[in-house]
Design an enzyme around this catalytic site. Sequence first.
Site, PDB file in Angstrom:
ATOM      1  N   HIS A  41       0.859  -1.181   0.000  1.00  0.00           N
ATOM      2  CA  HIS A  41       0.000   0.000   0.000  1.00  0.00           C
ATOM      3  C   HIS A  41       0.893   1.228   0.000  1.00  0.00           C
ATOM      4  O   HIS A  41       2.101   1.118   0.216  1.00  0.00           O
ATOM      5  CB  HIS A  41      -0.895   0.008   1.247  1.00  0.00           C
ATOM      6  CG  HIS A  41      -0.078   0.027   2.508  1.00  0.00           C
ATOM      7  ND1 HIS A  41       0.427  -1.139   3.072  1.00  0.00           N
ATOM      8  CD2 HIS A  41       0.375   1.048   3.270  1.00  0.00           C
ATOM      9  CE1 HIS A  41       1.142  -0.819   4.142  1.00  0.00           C
ATOM     10  NE2 HIS A  41       1.129   0.506   4.281  1.00  0.00           N
ATOM     11  N   HIS A 126       5.256   6.367  -1.245  1.00  0.00           N
ATOM     12  CA  HIS A 126       5.945   5.189  -1.769  1.00  0.00           C
ATOM     13  C   HIS A 126       5.256   3.933  -1.263  1.00  0.00           C
ATOM     14  O   HIS A 126       4.473   3.990  -0.322  1.00  0.00           O
ATOM     15  CB  HIS A 126       7.407   5.182  -1.309  1.00  0.00           C
ATOM     16  CG  HIS A 126       7.552   5.009   0.165  1.00  0.00           C
ATOM     17  ND1 HIS A 126       7.398   6.058   1.047  1.00  0.00           N
ATOM     18  CD2 HIS A 126       7.788   3.907   0.913  1.00  0.00           C
ATOM     19  CE1 HIS A 126       7.556   5.608   2.281  1.00  0.00           C
ATOM     20  NE2 HIS A 126       7.780   4.312   2.228  1.00  0.00           N
TER      21      HIS A 126
END
Length: 184
Positions: A41, A126
């Site tokens: 995620h 990220h």
Amino acid sequence: MRLFIGIPLPGEYAQIIRQIQAAWKKRLASKVSWVRPELAHVTLRFLGEVDEDKVPAIVQAMQEAARGSFAAQGGAGGFFPAVGAPRVVWVGLRQGREECAAYFEKLDEGLAQAGFLAESKPFSPHLTVARVKTAARNDEWSALLVDLKKDWPAFTVSHVVLWQSILKPSGPEYRRVAEVELKE
């Protein structure tokens, strides 16, 4: 409850991460903890241990930060820290960085009003691929960076999730506590 707020990724990302990990598990001498691909995620904000009665205020901050859905796409990879032995292997966003940053900024303001400390680290959207426990000197980190630069599919970020991270000996499990649509 150990909580964090993040953006779920489409299933294609788990498949690509799985392929990268399969190729690199045999190539690295370093001691590496690979993220389970289905749990990947984009973290917007890690909250840590939070009393359950704070959840409504967190969800309210998530809702108030919502400014509409947006397109996102994975991009090049990198390491934290940027110099020295890597501790985290990650894939950044080629598209959607600015929208994530804007959401994060509003979210952080709302969470501060709810009693959470403002985030001290600079925000860098990220997805984590691996954590390096012990880095070996002769590993081909630059070649891994080349492999991380895939043709990541574009996707629409239409909601954010408040997840509970339950730490177990077999690795973390994530439970969705709340989901907020990024309404127009």
